[in-house]
Design a protein around this motif. Structure first.
Motif, PDB file in Angstrom:
ATOM      1  N   ALA A 129      33.575  46.921  45.501  1.00 25.41           N
ATOM      2  CA  ALA A 129      34.707  46.845  46.437  1.00 25.41           C
ATOM      3  C   ALA A 129      35.562  45.622  46.153  1.00 25.41           C
ATOM      4  O   ALA A 129      36.799  45.691  46.160  1.00 25.41           O
ATOM      5  N   MET A 130      34.897  44.473  45.894  1.00 31.40           N
ATOM      6  CA  MET A 130      35.654  43.255  45.628  1.00 31.40           C
ATOM      7  C   MET A 130      36.416  43.342  44.308  1.00 31.40           C
ATOM      8  O   MET A 130      37.579  42.941  44.219  1.00 31.40           O
ATOM      9  N   LEU A 131      35.769  43.896  43.273  1.00 29.57           N
ATOM     10  CA  LEU A 131      36.439  44.028  41.983  1.00 29.57           C
ATOM     11  C   LEU A 131      37.667  44.930  42.083  1.00 29.57           C
ATOM     12  O   LEU A 131      38.667  44.718  41.398  1.00 29.57           O
ATOM     13  N   GLY A 132      37.577  45.937  42.956  1.00 32.55           N
ATOM     14  CA  GLY A 132      38.737  46.795  43.166  1.00 32.55           C
ATOM     15  C   GLY A 132      39.916  46.055  43.765  1.00 32.55           C
ATOM     16  O   GLY A 132      41.077  46.427  43.551  1.00 32.55           O
ATOM     17  N   LEU A 133      39.630  44.982  44.501  1.00 31.89           N
ATOM     18  CA  LEU A 133      40.689  44.206  45.147  1.00 31.89           C
ATOM     19  C   LEU A 133      41.285  43.144  44.232  1.00 31.89           C
ATOM     20  O   LEU A 133      42.443  42.747  44.420  1.00 31.89           O
ATOM     21  N   VAL A 134      40.482  42.643  43.269  1.00 31.86           N
ATOM     22  CA  VAL A 134      40.935  41.505  42.460  1.00 31.86           C
ATOM     23  C   VAL A 134      40.937  41.826  40.964  1.00 31.86           C
ATOM     24  O   VAL A 134      40.847  40.929  40.130  1.00 31.86           O
ATOM     25  N   SER A 135      41.049  43.096  40.616  1.00 34.51           N
ATOM     26  CA  SER A 135      41.113  43.491  39.202  1.00 34.51           C
ATOM     27  C   SER A 135      42.432  43.020  38.591  1.00 34.51           C
ATOM     28  O   SER A 135      43.400  42.708  39.298  1.00 34.51           O
ATOM     29  N   PRO A 137      44.821  44.759  37.019  1.00 36.29           N
ATOM     30  CA  PRO A 137      45.991  45.537  37.459  1.00 36.29           C
ATOM     31  C   PRO A 137      46.451  45.187  38.872  1.00 36.29           C
ATOM     32  O   PRO A 137      47.658  45.144  39.149  1.00 36.29           O
ATOM     33  N   MET A 138      45.501  44.930  39.788  1.00 36.66           N
ATOM     34  CA  MET A 138      45.868  44.543  41.146  1.00 36.66           C
ATOM     35  C   MET A 138      46.588  43.192  41.158  1.00 36.66           C
ATOM     36  O   MET A 138      47.588  43.004  41.868  1.00 36.66           O
ATOM     37  N   ILE A 139      46.078  42.241  40.369  1.00 33.99           N
ATOM     38  CA  ILE A 139      46.730  40.928  40.304  1.00 33.99           C
ATOM     39  C   ILE A 139      48.125  41.076  39.728  1.00 33.99           C
ATOM     40  O   ILE A 139      49.099  40.513  40.257  1.00 33.99           O
ATOM     41  N   ARG A 140      48.234  41.840  38.649  1.00 37.51           N
ATOM     42  CA  ARG A 140      49.527  42.004  37.973  1.00 37.51           C
ATOM     43  C   ARG A 140      50.569  42.664  38.870  1.00 37.51           C
ATOM     44  O   ARG A 140      51.704  42.184  38.983  1.00 37.51           O
ATOM     45  N   ASP A 141      50.194  43.744  39.533  1.00 41.71           N
ATOM     46  CA  ASP A 141      51.177  44.559  40.248  1.00 41.71           C
ATOM     47  C   ASP A 141      51.409  44.116  41.694  1.00 41.71           C
ATOM     48  O   ASP A 141      52.522  44.258  42.208  1.00 41.71           O
ATOM     49  N   LYS A 142      50.381  43.580  42.345  1.00 39.31           N
ATOM     50  CA  LYS A 142      50.511  43.319  43.787  1.00 39.31           C
ATOM     51  C   LYS A 142      50.286  41.855  44.172  1.00 39.31           C
ATOM     52  O   LYS A 142      51.054  41.294  44.948  1.00 39.31           O
ATOM     53  N   LEU A 143      49.219  41.259  43.650  1.00 35.65           N
ATOM     54  CA  LEU A 143      48.843  39.945  44.145  1.00 35.65           C
ATOM     55  C   LEU A 143      49.691  38.813  43.576  1.00 35.65           C
ATOM     56  O   LEU A 143      50.084  37.894  44.304  1.00 35.65           O
ATOM     57  N   LEU A 144      49.987  38.859  42.266  1.00 34.28           N
ATOM     58  CA  LEU A 144      50.760  37.777  41.666  1.00 34.28           C
ATOM     59  C   LEU A 144      52.149  37.629  42.298  1.00 34.28           C
ATOM     60  O   LEU A 144      52.574  36.496  42.561  1.00 34.28           O
ATOM     61  N   PRO A 145      52.882  38.720  42.568  1.00 35.79           N
ATOM     62  CA  PRO A 145      54.172  38.543  43.260  1.00 35.79           C
ATOM     63  C   PRO A 145      54.032  37.876  44.624  1.00 35.79           C
ATOM     64  O   PRO A 145      54.875  37.043  45.005  1.00 35.79           O
ATOM     65  N   ARG A 146      52.966  38.184  45.358  1.00 43.33           N
ATOM     66  CA  ARG A 146      52.731  37.531  46.653  1.00 43.33           C
ATOM     67  C   ARG A 146      52.408  36.049  46.475  1.00 43.33           C
ATOM     68  O   ARG A 146      52.893  35.190  47.216  1.00 43.33           O
ATOM     69  N   ILE A 147      51.540  35.755  45.490  1.00 41.44           N
ATOM     70  CA  ILE A 147      51.182  34.366  45.217  1.00 41.44           C
ATOM     71  C   ILE A 147      52.416  33.571  44.831  1.00 41.44           C
ATOM     72  O   ILE A 147      52.641  32.454  45.322  1.00 41.44           O
ATOM     73  N   GLY A 408      25.703  33.628  35.267  1.00 38.98           N
ATOM     74  CA  GLY A 408      24.935  34.865  35.150  1.00 38.98           C
ATOM     75  C   GLY A 408      25.609  36.072  35.754  1.00 38.98           C
ATOM     76  O   GLY A 408      26.814  36.227  35.751  1.00 38.98           O
ATOM     77  N   GLY A 409      24.777  36.973  36.310  1.00 40.68           N
ATOM     78  CA  GLY A 409      25.289  38.192  36.918  1.00 40.68           C
ATOM     79  C   GLY A 409      26.048  37.936  38.192  1.00 40.68           C
ATOM     80  O   GLY A 409      26.635  38.849  38.745  1.00 40.68           O
ATOM     81  N   ARG A 410      26.020  36.676  38.666  1.00 42.82           N
ATOM     82  CA  ARG A 410      26.720  36.326  39.901  1.00 42.82           C
ATOM     83  C   ARG A 410      28.036  35.625  39.619  1.00 42.82           C
ATOM     84  O   ARG A 410      28.602  35.003  40.486  1.00 42.82           O
ATOM     85  N   MET A 411      28.499  35.668  38.375  1.00 40.54           N
ATOM     86  CA  MET A 411      29.757  35.021  38.061  1.00 40.54           C
ATOM     87  C   MET A 411      30.840  35.532  39.009  1.00 40.54           C
ATOM     88  O   MET A 411      30.950  36.726  39.255  1.00 40.54           O
ATOM     89  N   CYS A 412      31.617  34.617  39.533  1.00 34.46           N
ATOM     90  CA  CYS A 412      32.576  34.949  40.585  1.00 34.46           C
ATOM     91  C   CYS A 412      33.521  36.067  40.156  1.00 34.46           C
ATOM     92  O   CYS A 412      34.259  35.914  39.176  1.00 34.46           O
ATOM     93  N   PRO A 413      33.538  37.213  40.864  1.00 35.11           N
ATOM     94  CA  PRO A 413      34.421  38.312  40.466  1.00 35.11           C
ATOM     95  C   PRO A 413      35.896  37.990  40.689  1.00 35.11           C
ATOM     96  O   PRO A 413      36.762  38.647  40.137  1.00 35.11           O
ATOM     97  N   GLY A 414      36.183  36.973  41.497  1.00 26.97           N
ATOM     98  CA  GLY A 414      37.571  36.606  41.768  1.00 26.97           C
ATOM     99  C   GLY A 414      38.091  35.460  40.927  1.00 26.97           C
ATOM    100  O   GLY A 414      39.119  34.867  41.247  1.00 26.97           O
ATOM    101  N   LYS A 415      37.395  35.145  39.807  1.00 25.91           N
ATOM    102  CA  LYS A 415      37.805  33.976  39.024  1.00 25.91           C
ATOM    103  C   LYS A 415      39.199  34.151  38.419  1.00 25.91           C
ATOM    104  O   LYS A 415      39.952  33.185  38.311  1.00 25.91           O
TER     105      LYS A 415
END
Length: 473
Positions: A129-135, A137-147, A408-415
């Motif tokens: 669910a988190m990766l779907g929010l911060v992938s 494509p999401m950063i490119r199309d939606k999040l970066l313009p807001r940031i 490891g496997g817990r590397m932050c998905p929102g990095k």
């Protein structure tokens, strides 16, 4: 005379009782094969020293007991590991005797569905669910313009002001997160959330003692208030049926046909985790980047050149887009070097599910202390030198550098999202302000806008000490 003897007797009795308590706590956790170390007081352990002394506590204990020692911190009997190879082994072998081992205070305050605490199928669901929010494509199309929109407005408000860079970067990270997650701008709602989140952050690193006046009590109460605010926001969204095109909207639009379906409680815990995880990393890295840029004029000049080149084809009102962000190679190097030098991630906690070869019994915590790895001369030549150029010829996805992001496997998905936020902040910071040395003081000025006053900043290090102060022009 009688009164004096009474006072002396009470003092001696108190010292004897304290000595007995300390001794009892040592005997209580004595087990054959455990690493050496001290356990401190019952319940409290060595938490006060751990939190107040920070790296100094770790260095002192290592000098006494070696790179593997036992302690009692944040309410848990814990083995602290400062050996690089053992740390890599623990982080790369989750599920083979190790699971997340965050302290009770963090579990209570961040929620049982917090992505950092769950494991197995629920972790996969939350992570998906988190990766779907911060992938990307999401950063490119939606999040970066807001940031971009937020950073431009936020930094422009500094013109002619006296600001505390520590305070401003904390507020910046939080307000940017609220904007992306739930389209919350400046106003009463954001002020309420800001107050509660600051209390929540303090509460996560405290002893789980639910008594009025403690950080845990305030943090747990802040969580209840946050849950109430977020639940009300979710209900309002469902009733209005308006589209907000933000992270919360994406989570609420999920239906039974979606791969990932979360309950309202899981959505709330995911939102709290998103705010919490990004807040400390983005704010601290942004603040420390300002300090390092101030201390290293050559780095600042290289960074300014990169961002002024991006601005050549743009007007002042034009924002940056994904292609601009992808060209910021030196900016990424500055961010990585800041993460390394400032050790934003000091370590992570794991819990053993069985007795492991590191002399750690089942049920104990392991504090994987990664700070020292950032200064390992075998990995980073001249490790105490701030040198972003060291990253330009490296594969930034290499496992050799995974500990900068949690490991490891817990590397932050929102990095990637965090990197985009810091890069955008640095873009506007270095392209709209410049340093000048005036009378021995560092002055920040607008390069393209007439401003009656300079910008006075106070720079803080990660020990909350002022390390540089500039004067107003």
């Amino acid at each position: 005379m009688v009164a004096l003897l009474l006072v002396v007797g009470l003092a001696v009795s108190f010292l004897v009782a304290c000595s007995a308590l300390l001794r009892w706590n040592e005997v209580r956790y004595r087990k054959q094969g455990l690493p050496p170390g001290t356990m401190g007081w019952p319940v409290f352990g060595e938490t006060t020293e751990f939190l107040k002394q920070g790296p100094s506590f770790m260095k002192n204990q290592r000098l006494r007991y070696g790179s593997l020692f036992k302690s009692h911190i944040l309410g848990c009997p814990t083995v602290v590991c400062m050996d690089p190879e053992l740390n890599r082994f623990v982080l790369m072998n989750e599920g083979k005797g190790f699971v997340p081992g965050y302290p009770q205070s963090m579990l209570d305050i961040l929620g049982r569905s917090n992505i950092a605490a769950v494991h197995g199928e629920l972790h996969k669901t939350m992570r998906s669910a988190m990766l779907g929010l911060v992938s990307s494509p999401m950063i490119r199309d939606k999040l970066l313009p807001r940031i971009d929109e937020f950073m431009r407005s936020y930094i422009d408000d500094w013109s002619g002001s006296v600001i505390d860079i520590q305070e401003k970067t904390k507020e910046m990270a939080l307000m940017s997160a609220l904007k992306q997650i739930a389209s919350i701008g400046t106003g009463p709602v954001s002020e309420s959330l800001k107050t509660e989140i600051f209390k929540l952050v303090l509460g996560t690193l405290s002893l789980p003692i639910n008594i009025p006046g403690t950080n845990y009590y305030r943090g747990f109460k802040a969580r209840k208030n946050l849950v109430s605010l977020l639940r009300r926001l979710i209900e309002e969204r469902r009733i209005s049926r308006c589209s907000y095109d933000d992270m919360l909207d994406s989570l609420l639009r999920a239906d039974d046909s979606s791969k990932v379906k979360l309950s309202d409680e899981q959505i709330i815990d995911l939102i709290i985790a998103l705010v919490y995880s990004g807040y400390e990393t983005v704010s601290t890295t942004s603040m420390m980047a300002v300090k390092y840029l101030h201390d290293h004029p050559r780095v600042l000049e290289e960074l300014r050149s990169e961002h002024l080149e991006i601005r050549k084809s743009k007007s002042r009102e034009d924002g940056i887009d994904w292609s601009d962000y992808k060209t910021m190679k030196f900016t990424r190097a500055v961010i990585l070097e800041t993460l390394r030098m400032a050790t934003v991630v000091n370590g992570v906690l794991r819990k053993t599910t069985k007795d492991v070869a590191m002399k750690v019994p089942k049920g104990w915590r392991i504090y994987v202390y990664t700070r020292e790895i950032n200064y390992d001369p075998l990995m980073y030549p001249e490790p105490l030198t701030f040198n972003p150029w060291r990253w330009l010829d490296k594969n930034l996805d290499s496992h050799r550098h995974f500990m900068l992001f949690g490991g490891g496997g817990r590397m932050c998905p929102g990095k990637e999202l965090g990197t985009a936020e810091i890069a955008t902040f640095l873009h506007y910071f270095v392209s709209r302000y410049r340093w000048e040395e005036v009378g021995g003081h560092s002055i920040l000025k607008f390069p393209r806008v007439q401003a009656p006053n300079g910008l006075h900043i106070r720079v803080w290090d990660n020990q909350d000490q002022i390390v540089e102060s500039s004067s107003e022009l």
